[in-house]
Design a protein around this motif. Structure first.
Motif, PDB file in Angstrom:
ATOM      1  N   TYR A 147     -16.515 -55.274  13.372  1.00 16.42           N
ATOM      2  CA  TYR A 147     -16.704 -54.066  14.266  1.00 16.42           C
ATOM      3  C   TYR A 147     -15.542 -53.576  14.980  1.00 16.42           C
ATOM      4  CZ  TYR A 147     -21.355 -55.821  13.968  1.00 16.42           C
ATOM      5  OH  TYR A 147     -22.709 -56.273  13.452  1.00 16.42           O
ATOM      6  N   PRO A 154     -13.859 -50.971  18.155  1.00 14.15           N
ATOM      7  CA  PRO A 154     -14.174 -50.588  19.212  1.00 14.15           C
ATOM      8  C   PRO A 154     -15.371 -49.374  19.438  1.00 14.15           C
ATOM      9  CG  PRO A 154     -12.072 -50.696  19.242  1.00 14.15           C
ATOM     10  CD  PRO A 154     -12.388 -50.534  17.903  1.00 14.15           C
ATOM     11  N   ASN A 160     -22.761 -50.675  22.878  1.00 13.53           N
ATOM     12  CA  ASN A 160     -21.291 -50.494  22.979  1.00 13.53           C
ATOM     13  C   ASN A 160     -21.267 -50.387  24.620  1.00 13.53           C
ATOM     14  OD1 ASN A 160     -18.708 -49.872  23.082  1.00 13.53           O
ATOM     15  ND2 ASN A 160     -18.898 -48.662  21.263  1.00 13.53           N
ATOM     16  N   TYR A 180     -11.224 -55.914  23.747  1.00  9.99           N
ATOM     17  CA  TYR A 180     -12.688 -55.555  23.459  1.00  9.99           C
ATOM     18  C   TYR A 180     -12.778 -55.695  21.950  1.00  9.99           C
ATOM     19  CZ  TYR A 180     -17.102 -53.071  22.926  1.00  9.99           C
ATOM     20  OH  TYR A 180     -18.377 -52.554  22.656  1.00  9.99           O
ATOM     21  N   TRP A 181     -11.904 -55.282  21.151  1.00 11.74           N
ATOM     22  CA  TRP A 181     -12.070 -55.110  19.749  1.00 11.74           C
ATOM     23  C   TRP A 181     -11.994 -56.507  19.038  1.00 11.74           C
ATOM     24  CZ3 TRP A 181      -8.471 -51.247  16.699  1.00 11.74           C
ATOM     25  CH2 TRP A 181      -8.815 -50.998  15.064  1.00 11.74           C
ATOM     26  N   VAL A 217     -12.427 -59.511  20.780  1.00  8.43           N
ATOM     27  CA  VAL A 217     -13.435 -60.456  21.481  1.00  8.43           C
ATOM     28  C   VAL A 217     -15.016 -60.217  20.702  1.00  8.43           C
ATOM     29  CG1 VAL A 217     -14.887 -60.866  23.518  1.00  8.43           C
ATOM     30  CG2 VAL A 217     -12.373 -60.801  23.378  1.00  8.43           C
ATOM     31  N   ARG A 218     -15.154 -58.859  20.412  1.00 15.23           N
ATOM     32  CA  ARG A 218     -16.480 -58.540  19.996  1.00 15.23           C
ATOM     33  C   ARG A 218     -16.775 -58.962  18.416  1.00 15.23           C
ATOM     34  NH1 ARG A 218     -17.797 -52.278  19.008  1.00 15.23           N
ATOM     35  NH2 ARG A 218     -19.751 -53.060  19.603  1.00 15.23           N
ATOM     36  N   ASN A 219     -15.748 -59.276  18.013  1.00 19.15           N
ATOM     37  CA  ASN A 219     -15.776 -59.819  16.633  1.00 19.15           C
ATOM     38  C   ASN A 219     -15.526 -61.632  16.473  1.00 19.15           C
ATOM     39  OD1 ASN A 219     -16.009 -57.622  14.715  1.00 19.15           O
ATOM     40  ND2 ASN A 219     -14.316 -56.722  15.699  1.00 19.15           N
ATOM     41  N   GLY A 269     -18.119 -63.703  21.561  1.00 17.65           N
ATOM     42  CA  GLY A 269     -18.309 -62.328  21.998  1.00 17.65           C
ATOM     43  C   GLY A 269     -19.437 -61.675  21.185  1.00 17.65           C
ATOM     44  N   ALA A 270     -20.082 -62.280  20.452  1.00 23.67           N
ATOM     45  CA  ALA A 270     -21.138 -61.768  19.772  1.00 23.67           C
ATOM     46  C   ALA A 270     -22.187 -60.921  20.654  1.00 23.67           C
ATOM     47  CB  ALA A 270     -22.110 -62.721  19.000  1.00 23.67           C
ATOM     48  N   LEU A 297     -21.228 -58.664  22.522  1.00 22.84           N
ATOM     49  CA  LEU A 297     -20.598 -57.425  22.417  1.00 22.84           C
ATOM     50  C   LEU A 297     -20.673 -56.827  21.245  1.00 22.84           C
ATOM     51  CD1 LEU A 297     -17.184 -58.232  24.284  1.00 22.84           C
ATOM     52  CD2 LEU A 297     -19.093 -56.857  25.217  1.00 22.84           C
ATOM     53  N   ALA A 298     -21.375 -57.278  20.337  1.00 18.39           N
ATOM     54  CA  ALA A 298     -21.340 -56.407  18.944  1.00 18.39           C
ATOM     55  C   ALA A 298     -22.800 -55.854  18.800  1.00 18.39           C
ATOM     56  CB  ALA A 298     -21.839 -57.797  17.857  1.00 18.39           C
TER      57      ALA A 298
END
Length: 143
Positions: free
Chosen positions: A57, A59, A82, A129-130, A132-134, A138-139, A141-142
């Motif tokens: 993903y 940002p 998001n 953020y970019w 951690v969401r991956n 940090g799931a 944030l996906a």
């Protein structure tokens, strides 16, 4: 002050407001289109190129669905899709409002959006953020 002077000042103010009002109209139109055309349905919008190539993903992934949820007055769903895009809305409204005010007052546009240190902080937040969401932790944030 004469009527002609007042009329010229009013005309200048209206001309100065054309750019920020044009941006607001374009943003409103885009928001209306995303609200009307569901990004959750396949085939309406192109796939994120970064997601398509890397299966990760970016940002911005989930931003169209976030705006769609906001258009349908569902801020909880928008937050889950998001959170960074949702958090940026007040800042964008502040900067747009400042642009409108400066245009109305006849003050020149600023050449910088913000102090460079704040821009570097923003870039750092987006990069963290970019990443951690991956990651597995940090799931949430996906999209």
């Amino acid at each position: 002050m004469s009527f002609a002077t007042t009329e010229r000042r009013g005309t200048r103010r209206l001309k100065a407001l054309l750019a920020p009002l044009g941006v607001a109209a374009a943003a409103g139109l885009a928001f209306a289109v995303v609200g009307a055309v569901d990004p959750n349905e396949p085939g309406h919008y192109p796939t994120c190129p970064f997601l398509m190539i890397t299966d990760l993903y970016c940002p911005g992934c989930g931003t169209l669905r976030t705006m769609h949820a906001l258009a349908h007055l569902d801020p909880v769903a928008a937050l889950g899709l998001n959170p960074l895009a949702l958090a940026m809305i007040p800042f964008l409204l502040f900067w747009w409002g400042r642009w409108v005010l400066r245009s109305w007052q006849g003050r020149p546009r600023r050449t910088t959006l913000a102090h460079p240190a704040w821009l570097w902080v923003f870039i750092g937040v987006v990069m963290v953020y970019w990443v951690v969401r991956n990651l597995p932790f940090g799931a949430f944030l996906a999209p």
